[in-house]
Scaffold this active site. Structure first.
Site, PDB file in Angstrom:
ATOM      1  N   CYS A  38       0.835  -1.214   0.000  1.00  0.00           N
ATOM      2  CA  CYS A  38       0.000   0.000   0.000  1.00  0.00           C
ATOM      3  C   CYS A  38       0.866   1.259   0.000  1.00  0.00           C
ATOM      4  O   CYS A  38       1.523   1.552   0.993  1.00  0.00           O
ATOM      5  CB  CYS A  38      -0.917  -0.047   1.221  1.00  0.00           C
ATOM      6  SG  CYS A  38      -1.741   1.495   1.604  1.00  0.00           S
ATOM      7  N   CYS A  90      -0.047   3.902   2.658  1.00  0.00           N
ATOM      8  CA  CYS A  90       0.355   3.415   3.986  1.00  0.00           C
ATOM      9  C   CYS A  90       1.811   3.789   4.261  1.00  0.00           C
ATOM     10  O   CYS A  90       2.161   4.198   5.363  1.00  0.00           O
ATOM     11  CB  CYS A  90       0.199   1.898   4.078  1.00  0.00           C
ATOM     12  SG  CYS A  90      -1.487   1.310   3.880  1.00  0.00           S
TER      13      CYS A  90
END
Length: 107
Positions: free
Chosen positions: A32, A35
């Site tokens: 991600c 993230c």
């Protein structure tokens, strides 16, 4: 040294319920991009707000039980727990100031 705790399905409930300060849990995954963008922000908050809030991370790919229980559909999702109960849900990457503003009333 990191002040961020890594949680798992096995340790999640024990850590969150036993915490004497609010716990901000970052639901994330290795793949991600956003993230990875908020990781340094969370490190700063963990350091600067030490004693007021705990920062923890939970890898959604490795911990499906907790991920499903809190209906995490997209990441990053940040859940702030106080007294073992989820109080704030933040979906998507945020800057430090905005993130702190959203959780401030629980600190």
């Amino acid at each position: 040294m990191s002040e961020i705790t890594t949680l798992s399905d096995a340790t999640f409930d024990e850590h969150v319920k036993a915490a004497d300060t609010p716990v901000l849990v970052d639901f994330w995954a290795e793949w991600c991009g956003p993230c990875k963008m908020i990781a340094p922000v969370l490190e700063e908050i963990a350091h600067e707000q030490s004693g007021k809030v705990q920062i923890a991370k939970l890898n959604i790919d490795e911990n499906l039980d907790v991920t499903r229980r809190f209906e995490v559909m997209s990441i990053p999702t940040l859940l702030l727990f106080k007294d073992g109960e989820p109080k704030v849900r933040i979906v998507g990457a945020r800057g430090k100031a905005q993130l702190l503003q959203e959780i401030q009333s629980y600190l």
